[in-house]
Design a protein around this motif. Structure first.
Motif, PDB file in Angstrom:
ATOM      1  N   ARG A 366       0.887  -1.113  -0.145  1.00 26.64           N
ATOM      2  CA  ARG A 366      -0.091   0.051   0.091  1.00 26.64           C
ATOM      3  C   ARG A 366       0.751   1.254   0.062  1.00 26.64           C
ATOM      4  NH1 ARG A 366      -5.489  -0.684   1.241  1.00 26.64           N
ATOM      5  NH2 ARG A 366      -6.152  -2.754   0.777  1.00 26.64           N
ATOM      6  N   PRO A 367       0.649   2.283  -0.903  1.00 18.91           N
ATOM      7  CA  PRO A 367       1.509   3.374  -0.875  1.00 18.91           C
ATOM      8  C   PRO A 367       1.477   4.272   0.216  1.00 18.91           C
ATOM      9  CG  PRO A 367      -0.458   3.655  -2.376  1.00 18.91           C
ATOM     10  CD  PRO A 367      -0.402   2.174  -2.097  1.00 18.91           C
ATOM     11  N   VAL A 368       0.331   4.431   0.989  1.00 18.18           N
ATOM     12  CA  VAL A 368       0.135   5.219   2.133  1.00 18.18           C
ATOM     13  C   VAL A 368      -0.186   4.466   3.248  1.00 18.18           C
ATOM     14  CG1 VAL A 368      -0.905   7.493   2.930  1.00 18.18           C
ATOM     15  CG2 VAL A 368      -0.326   7.102   0.300  1.00 18.18           C
ATOM     16  N   LEU A 369       0.258   4.475   4.392  1.00 18.16           N
ATOM     17  CA  LEU A 369      -0.230   4.028   5.724  1.00 18.16           C
ATOM     18  C   LEU A 369       0.052   4.968   6.692  1.00 18.16           C
ATOM     19  CD1 LEU A 369       1.760   0.612   5.687  1.00 18.16           C
ATOM     20  CD2 LEU A 369      -0.572   1.100   4.901  1.00 18.16           C
ATOM     21  N   LEU A 370      -1.128   5.046   7.530  1.00 19.45           N
ATOM     22  CA  LEU A 370      -1.362   6.021   8.568  1.00 19.45           C
ATOM     23  C   LEU A 370      -1.616   5.510   9.766  1.00 19.45           C
ATOM     24  CD1 LEU A 370      -3.589   6.705   5.813  1.00 19.45           C
ATOM     25  CD2 LEU A 370      -3.061   9.079   6.389  1.00 19.45           C
ATOM     26  N   SER A 371      -1.300   6.057  11.014  1.00 23.52           N
ATOM     27  CA  SER A 371      -1.651   5.320  12.258  1.00 23.52           C
ATOM     28  C   SER A 371      -3.209   5.881  12.836  1.00 23.52           C
ATOM     29  CB  SER A 371      -0.546   5.937  13.135  1.00 23.52           C
ATOM     30  OG  SER A 371      -0.971   7.408  13.516  1.00 23.52           O
ATOM     31  N   ARG A 372      -3.494   4.893  13.593  1.00 20.79           N
ATOM     32  CA  ARG A 372      -4.914   5.361  14.346  1.00 20.79           C
ATOM     33  C   ARG A 372      -4.745   6.712  14.854  1.00 20.79           C
ATOM     34  NH1 ARG A 372      -9.669   3.435  15.793  1.00 20.79           N
ATOM     35  NH2 ARG A 372      -9.162   1.243  14.966  1.00 20.79           N
ATOM     36  N   ALA A 373      -3.715   7.019  15.449  1.00 18.98           N
ATOM     37  CA  ALA A 373      -3.490   8.318  16.414  1.00 18.98           C
ATOM     38  C   ALA A 373      -3.908   9.314  15.305  1.00 18.98           C
ATOM     39  CB  ALA A 373      -2.121   8.411  17.041  1.00 18.98           C
ATOM     40  N   PHE A 374      -3.244   9.288  14.095  1.00 18.98           N
ATOM     41  CA  PHE A 374      -3.540  10.532  13.255  1.00 18.98           C
ATOM     42  C   PHE A 374      -4.845  10.406  12.370  1.00 18.98           C
ATOM     43  CE2 PHE A 374      -3.661  11.787   8.848  1.00 18.98           C
ATOM     44  CZ  PHE A 374      -3.312  13.063   8.888  1.00 18.98           C
ATOM     45  N   VAL A 375      -5.329   9.261  12.354  1.00 17.28           N
ATOM     46  CA  VAL A 375      -6.564   9.299  11.630  1.00 17.28           C
ATOM     47  C   VAL A 375      -7.713   9.748  12.584  1.00 17.28           C
ATOM     48  CG1 VAL A 375      -8.550   7.446  10.889  1.00 17.28           C
ATOM     49  CG2 VAL A 375      -5.956   7.208  10.152  1.00 17.28           C
ATOM     50  N   GLU A 376      -7.741   9.419  14.068  1.00 15.72           N
ATOM     51  CA  GLU A 376      -8.670   9.690  15.068  1.00 15.72           C
ATOM     52  C   GLU A 376      -8.433  11.467  15.165  1.00 15.72           C
ATOM     53  OE1 GLU A 376      -7.879   7.668  18.445  1.00 15.72           O
ATOM     54  OE2 GLU A 376      -9.073   5.896  17.681  1.00 15.72           O
ATOM     55  N   ARG A 377      -7.260  11.863  14.877  1.00 20.92           N
ATOM     56  CA  ARG A 377      -6.794  13.345  15.022  1.00 20.92           C
ATOM     57  C   ARG A 377      -7.690  14.080  13.848  1.00 20.92           C
ATOM     58  NH1 ARG A 377      -3.902  17.043  18.687  1.00 20.92           N
ATOM     59  NH2 ARG A 377      -4.280  19.062  17.455  1.00 20.92           N
ATOM     60  N   ALA A 378      -7.288  13.436  12.583  1.00 16.84           N
ATOM     61  CA  ALA A 378      -7.905  14.110  11.425  1.00 16.84           C
ATOM     62  C   ALA A 378      -9.641  13.731  11.543  1.00 16.84           C
ATOM     63  CB  ALA A 378      -7.160  13.419  10.351  1.00 16.84           C
ATOM     64  N   GLY A 379      -9.973  12.834  12.190  1.00 20.48           N
ATOM     65  CA  GLY A 379     -11.462  12.485  11.884  1.00 20.48           C
ATOM     66  C   GLY A 379     -11.726  11.992  10.526  1.00 20.48           C
ATOM     67  N   CYS A 380     -10.969  10.968  10.079  1.00 20.71           N
ATOM     68  CA  CYS A 380     -11.225  10.575   8.612  1.00 20.71           C
ATOM     69  C   CYS A 380     -11.176   9.068   8.680  1.00 20.71           C
ATOM     70  CB  CYS A 380     -10.114  11.205   7.710  1.00 20.71           C
ATOM     71  SG  CYS A 380      -8.602  10.569   8.180  1.00 20.71           S
ATOM     72  N   ALA A 381     -11.592   8.544   9.796  1.00 21.63           N
ATOM     73  CA  ALA A 381     -11.587   6.887   9.820  1.00 21.63           C
ATOM     74  C   ALA A 381     -12.598   6.441   8.640  1.00 21.63           C
ATOM     75  CB  ALA A 381     -11.820   6.557  11.115  1.00 21.63           C
ATOM     76  N   GLY A 382     -13.601   6.764   8.569  1.00 23.56           N
ATOM     77  CA  GLY A 382     -14.844   6.422   7.689  1.00 23.56           C
ATOM     78  C   GLY A 382     -14.434   6.472   6.447  1.00 23.56           C
ATOM     79  N   GLN A 383     -13.131   7.224   5.904  1.00 24.15           N
ATOM     80  CA  GLN A 383     -12.660   7.274   4.453  1.00 24.15           C
ATOM     81  C   GLN A 383     -11.645   6.475   4.274  1.00 24.15           C
ATOM     82  OE1 GLN A 383     -11.878  11.656   4.036  1.00 24.15           O
ATOM     83  NE2 GLN A 383     -13.383  12.203   5.410  1.00 24.15           N
ATOM     84  N   LEU A 384     -11.128   5.685   5.395  1.00 22.62           N
ATOM     85  CA  LEU A 384      -9.976   4.962   5.090  1.00 22.62           C
ATOM     86  C   LEU A 384     -10.181   3.543   5.321  1.00 22.62           C
ATOM     87  CD1 LEU A 384      -7.477   7.011   7.033  1.00 22.62           C
ATOM     88  CD2 LEU A 384      -7.796   7.075   4.361  1.00 22.62           C
ATOM     89  N   GLU A 385      -9.367   2.528   4.950  1.00 24.29           N
ATOM     90  CA  GLU A 385      -9.432   1.137   5.243  1.00 24.29           C
ATOM     91  C   GLU A 385      -8.515   0.645   6.317  1.00 24.29           C
ATOM     92  OE1 GLU A 385      -8.810  -3.210   3.092  1.00 24.29           O
ATOM     93  OE2 GLU A 385      -8.154  -1.160   1.986  1.00 24.29           O
ATOM     94  N   ASN A 386      -9.284  -0.024   7.576  1.00 23.10           N
ATOM     95  CA  ASN A 386      -8.442  -0.211   8.749  1.00 23.10           C
ATOM     96  C   ASN A 386      -7.765  -1.744   8.175  1.00 23.10           C
ATOM     97  OD1 ASN A 386      -7.440  -1.262  11.116  1.00 23.10           O
ATOM     98  ND2 ASN A 386      -9.650  -0.544  12.180  1.00 23.10           N
ATOM     99  N   LEU A 387      -6.399  -1.730   8.177  1.00 22.29           N
ATOM    100  CA  LEU A 387      -5.682  -2.926   7.946  1.00 22.29           C
ATOM    101  C   LEU A 387      -5.358  -3.871   9.154  1.00 22.29           C
ATOM    102  CD1 LEU A 387      -3.062  -1.316   5.224  1.00 22.29           C
ATOM    103  CD2 LEU A 387      -5.529  -2.480   4.914  1.00 22.29           C
ATOM    104  N   GLY A 388      -6.100  -3.450  10.297  1.00 19.93           N
ATOM    105  CA  GLY A 388      -5.750  -4.268  11.272  1.00 19.93           C
ATOM    106  C   GLY A 388      -4.415  -3.605  12.054  1.00 19.93           C
ATOM    107  N   SER A 389      -4.057  -4.221  13.049  1.00 18.97           N
ATOM    108  CA  SER A 389      -2.801  -4.091  14.135  1.00 18.97           C
ATOM    109  C   SER A 389      -1.502  -4.701  13.853  1.00 18.97           C
ATOM    110  CB  SER A 389      -3.240  -4.484  15.735  1.00 18.97           C
ATOM    111  OG  SER A 389      -4.265  -3.865  15.944  1.00 18.97           O
ATOM    112  N   TYR A 390      -0.579  -4.195  13.768  1.00 20.37           N
ATOM    113  CA  TYR A 390       0.725  -4.448  13.401  1.00 20.37           C
ATOM    114  C   TYR A 390       1.741  -4.102  14.457  1.00 20.37           C
ATOM    115  CZ  TYR A 390      -1.022  -5.656   8.672  1.00 20.37           C
ATOM    116  OH  TYR A 390      -1.766  -6.257   7.842  1.00 20.37           O
ATOM    117  N   ALA A 391       2.763  -5.112  14.477  1.00 14.97           N
ATOM    118  CA  ALA A 391       3.923  -4.782  15.396  1.00 14.97           C
ATOM    119  C   ALA A 391       5.059  -4.215  14.700  1.00 14.97           C
ATOM    120  CB  ALA A 391       4.405  -6.312  15.881  1.00 14.97           C
ATOM    121  N   LEU A 392       5.472  -2.753  15.242  1.00 16.08           N
ATOM    122  CA  LEU A 392       6.535  -2.215  14.651  1.00 16.08           C
ATOM    123  C   LEU A 392       7.726  -2.455  15.241  1.00 16.08           C
ATOM    124  CD1 LEU A 392       4.345   0.981  13.450  1.00 16.08           C
ATOM    125  CD2 LEU A 392       4.733  -1.125  12.052  1.00 16.08           C
TER     126      LEU A 392
END
Length: 408
Positions: A366-392
């Motif tokens: 996927r060319p663009v990945l975003l963290s939950r913290a950013f998505v919640e701050r931006a209020g755009c969760a409904g516009q994106l696909e949740n790929l699940g949790s990943y260990a970084l």
């Protein structure tokens, strides 16, 4: 035709400036311009004072060669009756244009110590450049270019044009030549200040340059800021750089960085550094719309990269892949490095998360990945696909990762 040297030796003219008026203008130029940062404002005021004192200057210009990644030079133009100067910049390549090659400035830059033309005299010696026709149409009668000497052999140009019948007399020329050394000193200081600011803006960005010029030059100095963080990296650059000619690789990188950088800067982001084929940018949260601005920048950058890929495919080149990681959080923004070599950048766990997300784009395709913290701050969760949790790598807890629709 009177030369600059002859003008300095000419006796005072009965109708010209009195010595006291000369001293007043020179004293103002040397002593009373200290608080003015911009040379265009000083130039406008100088021309106004000359005109009021009886020197028939109706038009004047300063031509500077400047150090800038986009422009080779700049012109400051004043006309009688105007309270502000017109400022024009010239891109690289203008020196090959017909307008420049057929101009008195080209003759001057080729080594002439002076170029002068009595515009109202059709029998005057010398080339009749198109500029002279334009000036004649404005009602001007006399035109000249003189050098403005800066240190270490740097030579810029100043022009004066008159609207008085017959043009400048000997006394006018003598006084104008007298002010040039003082104007050279005053202009060089401002030009070098502007050059320093431009170079800093070019290499570290506008905000960091302001901090550095304000004195933030101590190693370890910095502040904690909240920011949305974007890290982008080009895919397969090592392979491309091995296969392509050097100049093609440089052109590729420049086109890629243009596609990414212009939308970022247009939407209020600050590019802190280019890292080989990658870049690091932040959108400070002092702007309440920072996260939405970052998303708009990505949207425009992806469209620009798609256009770049289309052009590359037509040239027979491979499509460029890229990865973008986005996170939000507090970062330390300041000076880091050795005692003699510093980097003005951001560090902190939030930057590490953005970097890990960018690396994860390779695995998830996927060319663009975003963290939950950013998505919640931006209020755009409904516009994106949740790929699940990943260990970084480097993080104790996995984080939820979101993506735009589509694949690389």
């Amino acid at each position: 035709m009177q030369t600059l040297s002859e003008a300095r030796l000419a006796p005072p003219h009965d109708s010209g400036l009195w010595p006291g008026e000369r001293r007043e203008i020179l004293a103002w130029l040397v002593n009373e311009t200290r608080e003015e940062r911009f040379i265009d404002n000083i130039f406008v005021e100088l021309c106004r004072r000359l005109s009021e004192a009886g020197v028939p200057v109706a038009r004047a210009t300063l031509h500077f060669r400047i150090h800038h990644p986009q422009w080779i030079g700049a012109r400051i133009l004043w006309r009688k009756g105007l309270s502000e100067a017109e400022i024009d910049t010239y891109e690289y390549g203008v020196e090959d244009s017909d307008r420049y090659l057929n101009s008195p400035l080209h003759e001057f830059n080729n080594g002439a110590d002076e170029v002068r033309r009595h515009i109202d005299d059709p029998t005057a010696d010398g080339p009749n450049y198109p500029l002279y026709d334009e000036l004649r149409a404005e009602g001007l009668t006399d035109y000249m270019i003189w050098p403005l000497h800066h240190t270490l052999g740097k030579r810029h140009a100043i022009t004066f044009a008159s609207d008085r019948p017959g043009g400048f007399d000997a006394n006018d020329l003598a006084f104008l030549s007298d002010i040039l050394p003082a104007l050279a000193l005053v202009s060089e200081i401002r030009l070098k200040n502007r050059m320093a600011r431009t170079l800093l803006e070019t290499y570290v960005g506008p905000h960091a340059s302001e901090q550095i010029l304000a004195g933030a030059t101590t190693r370890g100095s910095g502040v904690t800021v909240g920011a949305a963080i974007l890290i982008c990296d080009l895919r397969d650059f090592t392979r491309l750089s091995d296969l392509w000619p050097r100049d093609d690789v440089i052109e590729l990188l420049n086109d890629y960085f243009d596609a990414m950088s212009e939308p970022i800067e247009r939407h209020g982001g600050e590019i802190l550094k280019f890292m080989g084929d990658g870049l690091l940018a932040i959108f400070p949260l002092t702007d309440p719309c920072a996260c939405s601005q970052l998303l708009a920048a990505i949207d425009e950058a992806q469209a620009a990269l798609a256009g770049l890929n289309e052009a590359n495919l037509k040239k027979g080149h491979d499509r460029l892949g890229y990865g973008i990681g986005v996170h939000v959080g507090d970062v330390m923004y300041g000076n880091i490095g050795s005692r003699k070599r510093l980097d003005f950048t951001v560090i902190g766990p939030a930057v590490n998360v953005a970097s890990r997300l960018e690396s994860l784009t390779k695995e998830l395709k996927r060319p663009v990945l975003l963290s939950r913290a950013f998505v919640e701050r931006a209020g755009c969760a409904g516009q994106l696909e949740n790929l699940g949790s990943y260990a970084l790598r480097g993080l104790d807890e996995p984080i939820d990762v979101f993506a735009f629709s589509g694949t690389k």
